[in-house]
Design a protein around this motif. Structure first.
Motif, PDB file in Angstrom:
ATOM      1  N   GLY A 176      12.064  20.287 -23.889  1.00  0.00           N
ATOM      2  CA  GLY A 176      10.718  20.106 -23.365  1.00  0.00           C
ATOM      3  C   GLY A 176       9.959  21.418 -23.424  1.00  0.00           C
ATOM      4  O   GLY A 176       8.774  21.465 -23.813  1.00  0.00           O
ATOM      5  N   ILE A 177      10.633  22.503 -23.065  1.00  0.00           N
ATOM      6  CA  ILE A 177      10.018  23.834 -23.132  1.00  0.00           C
ATOM      7  C   ILE A 177       9.738  24.224 -24.582  1.00  0.00           C
ATOM      8  O   ILE A 177       8.694  24.809 -24.901  1.00  0.00           O
ATOM      9  CB  ILE A 177      10.937  24.875 -22.451  1.00  0.00           C
ATOM     10  N   TYR A 182       6.646  22.534 -25.695  1.00  0.00           N
ATOM     11  CA  TYR A 182       5.461  23.180 -25.131  1.00  0.00           C
ATOM     12  C   TYR A 182       5.108  24.445 -25.907  1.00  0.00           C
ATOM     13  O   TYR A 182       3.941  24.661 -26.270  1.00  0.00           O
ATOM     14  CB  TYR A 182       5.706  23.530 -23.662  1.00  0.00           C
ATOM     15  N   ASP A 219       3.888  23.690 -29.459  1.00  0.00           N
ATOM     16  CA  ASP A 219       2.585  23.023 -29.439  1.00  0.00           C
ATOM     17  C   ASP A 219       1.471  23.990 -29.070  1.00  0.00           C
ATOM     18  O   ASP A 219       0.375  23.946 -29.649  1.00  0.00           O
ATOM     19  CB  ASP A 219       2.619  21.861 -28.444  1.00  0.00           C
ATOM     20  N   GLN A 220       1.738  24.871 -28.128  1.00  0.00           N
ATOM     21  CA  GLN A 220       0.710  25.800 -27.680  1.00  0.00           C
ATOM     22  C   GLN A 220       0.535  26.988 -28.618  1.00  0.00           C
ATOM     23  O   GLN A 220      -0.572  27.505 -28.783  1.00  0.00           O
ATOM     24  CB  GLN A 220       1.042  26.306 -26.264  1.00  0.00           C
ATOM     25  N   SER A 249       8.035  19.208 -32.797  1.00  0.00           N
ATOM     26  CA  SER A 249       8.162  20.647 -32.546  1.00  0.00           C
ATOM     27  C   SER A 249       8.291  21.397 -33.867  1.00  0.00           C
ATOM     28  O   SER A 249       7.660  22.444 -34.068  1.00  0.00           O
ATOM     29  CB  SER A 249       9.377  20.929 -31.662  1.00  0.00           C
ATOM     30  N   ARG A 281      -1.632  18.528 -34.592  1.00  0.00           N
ATOM     31  CA  ARG A 281      -0.913  17.560 -33.761  1.00  0.00           C
ATOM     32  C   ARG A 281      -0.834  16.179 -34.393  1.00  0.00           C
ATOM     33  O   ARG A 281       0.226  15.556 -34.438  1.00  0.00           O
ATOM     34  CB  ARG A 281      -1.560  17.466 -32.378  1.00  0.00           C
ATOM     35  N   SER A 341      -3.092  17.350 -25.588  1.00  0.00           N
ATOM     36  CA  SER A 341      -1.920  18.007 -26.165  1.00  0.00           C
ATOM     37  C   SER A 341      -0.654  17.261 -25.751  1.00  0.00           C
ATOM     38  O   SER A 341      -0.707  16.196 -25.138  1.00  0.00           O
ATOM     39  CB  SER A 341      -1.845  19.457 -25.679  1.00  0.00           C
ATOM     40  N   THR A 373       1.379  18.397 -23.588  1.00  0.00           N
ATOM     41  CA  THR A 373       1.754  18.914 -22.264  1.00  0.00           C
ATOM     42  C   THR A 373       2.170  17.833 -21.260  1.00  0.00           C
ATOM     43  O   THR A 373       3.141  18.032 -20.515  1.00  0.00           O
ATOM     44  CB  THR A 373       0.622  19.768 -21.682  1.00  0.00           C
ATOM     45  N   VAL A 413       5.671  17.124 -21.827  1.00  0.00           N
ATOM     46  CA  VAL A 413       6.487  18.278 -21.442  1.00  0.00           C
ATOM     47  C   VAL A 413       6.730  18.269 -19.934  1.00  0.00           C
ATOM     48  O   VAL A 413       7.862  18.489 -19.472  1.00  0.00           O
ATOM     49  CB  VAL A 413       5.791  19.594 -21.858  1.00  0.00           C
ATOM     50  N   ILE A 414       5.681  18.028 -19.160  1.00  0.00           N
ATOM     51  CA  ILE A 414       5.815  17.990 -17.697  1.00  0.00           C
ATOM     52  C   ILE A 414       6.820  16.913 -17.282  1.00  0.00           C
ATOM     53  O   ILE A 414       7.686  17.153 -16.431  1.00  0.00           O
ATOM     54  CB  ILE A 414       4.438  17.733 -17.047  1.00  0.00           C
TER      55      ILE A 414
END
Length: 267
Positions: A126-127, A130, A133-134, A173, A182, A246, A248, A251-252
């Motif tokens: 998940g991290i 993130y 993606d960022q 990813s 994306r 996004s 995100t 991810v959360i």
């Protein structure tokens, strides 16, 4: 199996197969966390068939072009968009097939089906999703997909054989790390799922064909139908949201679920 049980399994598979949250991890968790009986391989095959049909229907224009290009690809003529797509999808599928066979033959695939493993991969990847993606660039488009990129994304997809990693999450990813935007990165990841799901379905199907009966076939057909509808809705929602949102939110969800699972595993 009861209709409710089939519905739960199919909807969970359908919703999570293409969202970057790990369908295999969620399917393993259902019996562990709810007390429901393990659904067995017949239902696993059925819900995967349902999701396979969903992605084929959703991306039918690309799928039909790729299918039409297979004969040219097989004769070494990678000179049309369809034959090029078919070739690159084949390249991207090789790593997951090889690693899948290794895990199956060594028994590691069963050994990794635990809440602890899923907790760590859910959190860790998940991290990773993130960060890629960022931090990832957005200069590449679907038309830029190359042999190198297909192979690299294929390696990312192979890593997703570890439960909880998420096939779509890992390949997205990889695409974002390579610089794909994306929407196009997600589309390539979804197209990559077609030969992968097909290959795993054939493998599992061969194992269960001898033991299937009329009742199992009926349950499987129902589960496939439910998963098809759920997967089609999930695909449509995610691809639409990517125009303005996004990864995100996913991810959360992954981080929260990962922390909860690790808390359960180590308590």
């Amino acid at each position: 199996m009861s209709l409710l049980h089939l519905f739960i399994i199919a909807v969970v598979q359908g919703l999570t197969e293409f969202l970057p949250v790990s369908s295999s991890g969620h399917l393993i968790l259902i019996p562990s966390l709810t007390g429901l009986a393990d659904q067995g391989q017949v239902i696993d095959v059925a819900v995967h068939i349902g999701t396979l049909f969903a992605v084929v229907v959703f991306f039918w224009r690309d799928v039909s072009a790729g299918l039409a290009g297979i004969p040219r690809m097989l004769t070494g003529r990678i000179d049309t968009p369809g034959s090029r797509l078919a070739f690159l999808l084949a390249v991207a599928t090789v790593p997951v097939v090889i690693l899948g066979m290794v895990l199956k033959l060594t028994g590691l695939d069963d050994a990794m089906r635990s809440i602890t493993v899923i907790g760590w991969t859910m959190l860790g990847f998940g991290i990773v999703l993130y960060l890629t993606d960022q931090k990832g660039a957005t200069h590449k488009r679907e038309s830029d997909w190359s042999f190198r990129d297909a192979l690299i994304m294929g390696l990312w997809q192979a890593i997703a054989l570890i439960p909880g990693t998420s096939r779509s999450g890992a390949t997205i990813s990889g695409a974002r790390a390579l610089g794909y935007n994306r929407e196009d990165g997600a589309k390539l990841a979804m197209l990559m799922s077609i030969p992968t799901i097909f290959a795993s379905g054939v493998l599992l199907g061969a194992e269960v064909a001898a033991t299937a009966n009329a009742q199992a076939a009926r349950d499987g057909a129902i589960a496939a139908g439910f998963s098809f509808v759920a997967a089609l809705l999930a695909l449509s929602l995610m691809m639409r949201l990517l125009k303005s949102v996004s990864f995100t939110p996913y991810v959360i969800y992954r981080v929260i679920l990962g922390v909860v699972l690790l808390g359960i595993a180590y308590s």
